[in-house]
Every structure is written in C-alpha cells, then in structure tokens.
Design a protein around this motif. Structure first.
Motif, PDB file in Angstrom:
ATOM      1  N   GLN A  83       0.819  -1.210   0.000  1.00 41.72           N
ATOM      2  CA  GLN A  83       0.000   0.000   0.000  1.00 41.72           C
ATOM      3  C   GLN A  83       0.856   1.264   0.000  1.00 41.72           C
ATOM      4  O   GLN A  83       0.445   2.299  -0.502  1.00 41.72           O
ATOM      5  N   GLY A  84       2.039   1.175   0.574  1.00 42.75           N
ATOM      6  CA  GLY A  84       2.921   2.330   0.648  1.00 42.75           C
ATOM      7  C   GLY A  84       3.940   2.327  -0.474  1.00 42.75           C
ATOM      8  O   GLY A  84       3.746   1.737  -1.539  1.00 42.75           O
ATOM      9  N   VAL A  85       5.076   2.970  -0.224  1.00 43.27           N
ATOM     10  CA  VAL A  85       6.119   3.098  -1.234  1.00 43.27           C
ATOM     11  C   VAL A  85       6.868   1.773  -1.396  1.00 43.27           C
ATOM     12  O   VAL A  85       7.217   1.119  -0.408  1.00 43.27           O
ATOM     13  N   THR A  86       7.101   1.381  -2.632  1.00 40.10           N
ATOM     14  CA  THR A  86       7.888   0.190  -2.957  1.00 40.10           C
ATOM     15  C   THR A  86       9.042   0.610  -3.859  1.00 40.10           C
ATOM     16  O   THR A  86       8.842   1.345  -4.830  1.00 40.10           O
ATOM     17  N   ARG A  87      10.231   0.133  -3.527  1.00 43.78           N
ATOM     18  CA  ARG A  87      11.424   0.410  -4.339  1.00 43.78           C
ATOM     19  C   ARG A  87      11.962  -0.915  -4.866  1.00 43.78           C
ATOM     20  O   ARG A  87      12.258  -1.826  -4.085  1.00 43.78           O
ATOM     21  N   LEU A  88      12.074  -1.020  -6.187  1.00 44.54           N
ATOM     22  CA  LEU A  88      12.543  -2.246  -6.819  1.00 44.54           C
ATOM     23  C   LEU A  88      13.720  -1.937  -7.748  1.00 44.54           C
ATOM     24  O   LEU A  88      13.815  -0.838  -8.304  1.00 44.54           O
ATOM     25  N   CYS A  89      14.604  -2.921  -7.920  1.00 51.89           N
ATOM     26  CA  CYS A  89      15.682  -2.805  -8.899  1.00 51.89           C
ATOM     27  C   CYS A  89      15.820  -4.140  -9.612  1.00 51.89           C
ATOM     28  O   CYS A  89      15.319  -5.168  -9.154  1.00 51.89           O
ATOM     29  N   TYR A  90      16.520  -4.123 -10.745  1.00 52.07           N
ATOM     30  CA  TYR A  90      16.633  -5.312 -11.574  1.00 52.07           C
ATOM     31  C   TYR A  90      17.880  -5.204 -12.434  1.00 52.07           C
ATOM     32  O   TYR A  90      18.437  -4.116 -12.640  1.00 52.07           O
ATOM     33  N   ALA A  91      18.324  -6.329 -12.950  1.00 48.59           N
ATOM     34  CA  ALA A  91      19.455  -6.365 -13.876  1.00 48.59           C
ATOM     35  C   ALA A  91      19.348  -7.642 -14.690  1.00 48.59           C
ATOM     36  O   ALA A  91      19.259  -8.734 -14.128  1.00 48.59           O
ATOM     37  N   GLY A  92      19.349  -7.515 -15.999  1.00 47.10           N
ATOM     38  CA  GLY A  92      19.267  -8.692 -16.842  1.00 47.10           C
ATOM     39  C   GLY A  92      19.249  -8.329 -18.310  1.00 47.10           C
ATOM     40  O   GLY A  92      19.042  -7.172 -18.686  1.00 47.10           O
ATOM     41  N   SER A  93      19.444  -9.321 -19.145  1.00 48.51           N
ATOM     42  CA  SER A  93      19.436  -9.104 -20.591  1.00 48.51           C
ATOM     43  C   SER A  93      18.017  -8.908 -21.092  1.00 48.51           C
ATOM     44  O   SER A  93      17.072  -9.545 -20.616  1.00 48.51           O
ATOM     45  N   VAL A  94      17.861  -8.016 -22.057  1.00 48.53           N
ATOM     46  CA  VAL A  94      16.616  -7.863 -22.797  1.00 48.53           C
ATOM     47  C   VAL A  94      16.951  -8.064 -24.272  1.00 48.53           C
ATOM     48  O   VAL A  94      18.107  -7.967 -24.680  1.00 48.53           O
ATOM     49  N   LEU A  95      15.943  -8.352 -25.067  1.00 55.78           N
ATOM     50  CA  LEU A  95      16.157  -8.629 -26.486  1.00 55.78           C
ATOM     51  C   LEU A  95      15.282  -7.698 -27.309  1.00 55.78           C
ATOM     52  O   LEU A  95      14.086  -7.546 -27.019  1.00 55.78           O
ATOM     53  N   ARG A  96      15.861  -7.066 -28.317  1.00 57.73           N
ATOM     54  CA  ARG A  96      15.125  -6.111 -29.147  1.00 57.73           C
ATOM     55  C   ARG A  96      15.267  -6.466 -30.622  1.00 57.73           C
ATOM     56  O   ARG A  96      16.300  -6.967 -31.054  1.00 57.73           O
TER      57      ARG A  96
END
Length: 387
Positions: free
Chosen positions: A96-109
């Motif tokens: 319900q409150g503030v959420t902080r997320l991070c990530y690292a990984g390959s993406v494909l375009r």
C-alpha cells in the motif's frame, strides 16, 4: 554455412569485458540495496498482453514474438524490464505504501539501439512506486547520478523535459489522434516549418505555443522564458515548477542540467518529468528515465511510478580500457603448504591458477604476471621477468 556465426547485432562478451560488466553490475545492485531498492528477477518470456500493456506501440515493435507450445498464445521475449517491475509491484507485492525495486538482466530487441548498437542490452535500473510527489522524482535522479559515478563516469549532464507541457496544449485544443502523432514527430525533430503547417487550423495561442516548443531548449533560463510564452494552464505551470525543483536539487550534486521542452521520448508511456543522462566521450544518452504513473492502471492497480534504466553493456563499451586483472600461476606440487598458500591468496581475492601437469604453461595466455615459488622454507609470490 559457417555455423559459428551469430545473428547480426548479437555478440559474445569476452572474458575481460564480461568481468568488468559483472563487477559493475554487482556494484550497482549493492548501491541500490543500501538505498532500499529490492532486487527482483522477472522472467525472460511473458504473454504479450502483459509485456506491452500500457507501454505503447514502440515497445510492441521492439519485441520478439513466439508462440507458446503449451497454450497456443502469443508470447514475447522482454524488450524492457520496466513494465515487468510495474506488474510485480501491482500484482505480486501489492504494497500500500512506497515500494522500491531494482533489476538487472538481458533484454532482447528486434532492432539494435543504444551505445553498444546491440539487440541484446544488459538492462539495469531502479523503480519507485507509490509516491506521486516531486521528492520521488528527485530521489530517482540522485540515485542515477550516484550509479553513474560508481561506474566511474564524471561530468554528468541531465537533460529534462515534461510530457504534460505538450499534453496540456493538445488536450485544450481537442486535437485528433492523427494530428497529435504528426505534431509529436515534428517536435521530436524540431521541425518548425512542419509544426507551422500542421497547426494552421488551431487557435492562435496554441499554434504559437507549439511553435515556441521547438525553440525552448537550453539552460535554466529556458524555464523562465517558457513561463512567459506558454499558456498559463494549471498543468503547464505545475510542470515548469517541477522542472525548476529538480534543477535546484540536481545542481547540488555537481551534475549540470539542461531542458528541452520539445523532447517527448515515451510520450504515450510517460506521464510527467522525463530525463536523459549524458557524459563526455559518450555519443548518446547513458540512461533514460521518467515518471510513468499510468502503467500500473493498465495492470488493474493504479500506482504512481518513476524510475530509470541503463544498458550496462553500452556504458562499459565506451569506458576507457581497464587495467588487466592479472593472475598468479601455481606449479604442480603435493606440498600442503602450497595448498594453504593458494587458499590464503584466494581468500584475499587474488586469482590463482593451478597447473594441471608439469608441462610448461603459456603465462601470457593464462594472463599470469606472477608465480608461486618455493624458497626460504616457504611459498612466495614472485613477479614474472619477461624478455
């Protein structure tokens, strides 16, 4: 057919660069962690509806598509991890409150882009959900500057815009979707004659304001000029005030700032401030970010959101060459003291390569500039003398 060839704009990352990328990846994730950002690992594949919901037509075009052999439904290989993080916040964490997320990984375009001109960027980023105020925008921008500094980049420059300036002008003039898209394209290229031609049928105030947008780019004085030449709608006034606030906050961190009010990157995706980070010796933006409050609504749970991401492969490709991480060569020996010495060195973080047999080793290929030798009743690290 040479079956070792890779598809165009798909590359292997060789040891030296791979090590550098991994070291920086860990450093950035540790930086995000101490700022309260929790690490998530979204899947490579999702159903297309989930991957591109609320993210606009551009992401659809950038996504490789496959058919799920189990269900027959259309799936996509992620081209951007930001919508995935928004889905995780909306449906899995459900805070319900503030959420902080991070990530690292390959993406494909589907097409190459970014500093490395690759179709497989290594995307790393941070997203903040649940706070609509300017304070969260500033937190994200400060974190981006710290991240770039941690990588070793100096003289950072942030270029800002706000999509609600253009959005307010369009909304008050009841512009149809086709004209809106044409104006968007003309403003992106700062084509003032095209803007003039497209706005002939609009009211004088809106037409003049859209023409001014092509010229409203530069230092902080642009904000004062914008307040004089643009309509004083509540949305535009609030947008200019927000830009002034982030400018003052970023100025304290030693980064320079500029503004370009015709920059509408991600216009159909973002909902407020957008920004790009630049630095000396880099040909394009190092990182992109901004506010995207509408995406959560597409997942059934509206949440304010802001964040940034960068392609770590692209950033590393433009860094000055790193000093080689040399290793120590250990000869074949059954001496327990040698095993203890090797273990001690590795505990210190030193690289030790143990010989597999007594044949001479190519120390150049092994990247060894030191060897372990036995003298004075012990094993010691000795520099290699090269001819």
């Amino acid at each position: 057919m040479r079956n070792w060839l890779l598809p165009e704009y798909i590359e292997d990352v060789l040891p030296a660069e791979a090590l550098r990328i991994e070291v920086l990846r860990r450093k950035l994730l540790d930086l995000f962690k101490v700022h309260g950002y929790q690490y998530v690992i979204p899947p490579m594949l999702e159903y297309m509806e989930s991957l591109i919901t609320g993210a606009g037509h551009d992401l659809d075009l950038a996504t490789f598509k496959v058919v799920d052999q189990l269900t027959g439904r259309l799936m996509g290989v992620r081209a951007d991890m930001t919508p995935q993080a928004a889905r995780i916040d909306a449906h899995l964490l459900n805070h319900q409150g503030v959420t902080r997320l991070c990530y690292a990984g390959s993406v494909l375009r589907t097409k190459p882009d970014g500093l490395a001109l690759t179709r497989e960027p290594l995307q790393i980023g941070a997203e903040l959900y649940g706070h609509a105020g300017i304070e969260s925008d500033i937190e994200i921008q400060r974190l981006l500057i710290k991240a770039l500094q941690a990588i070793g980049i100096d003289e950072i420059h942030l270029d800002f815009s706000h999509v609600n300036v253009f959005g307010s002008l369009i909304e008050t003039s009841n512009v149809d979707a086709q004209l809106e898209q044409d104006l968007y394209a003309a403003l992106q290229s700062k084509d003032q004659p095209a803007v003039a031609a497209l706005t002939k049928a609009l009211d004088h105030a809106t037409r003049e304001a859209l023409l001014h947008l092509t010229e409203l780019n530069g230092d902080q004085s642009i904000l004062a000029k914008a307040s004089q030449v643009l309509p004083a709608t509540p949305a535009i006034k609030k947008a200019l005030e927000s830009l002034q606030q982030v400018s003052s906050a970023i100025d304290q961190l030693g980064a320079s700032v500029s503004f370009d009010l015709s920059e509408l990157r991600g216009y159909h995706y973002h909902s407020g401030i957008v920004f790009a980070a630049y630095a000396k010796c880099y040909k394009g933006p190092l990182a992109l970010g901004g506010r995207y409050d509408e995406v959560g609504q597409s997942f059934g749970r509206a949440r304010p959101a802001t964040g940034f991401s960068l392609d770590l492969r692209g950033v590393v490709s433009a860094l000055p060459p790193a000093q080689s991480n040399m290793a120590i060569y250990a000869p074949v020996s059954a001496d327990p003291a040698l095993a203890n010495k090797i273990a001690s060195l590795r505990n210190e973080g030193r690289v030790v390569i143990e010989a597999l047999d007594s044949a001479d080793a190519d120390l150049n290929e092994l990247n060894c500039n030191q060897v372990l030798e036995h003298y004075n009743s012990g094993w010691h690290v000795v520099d290699v003398v090269r001819n």
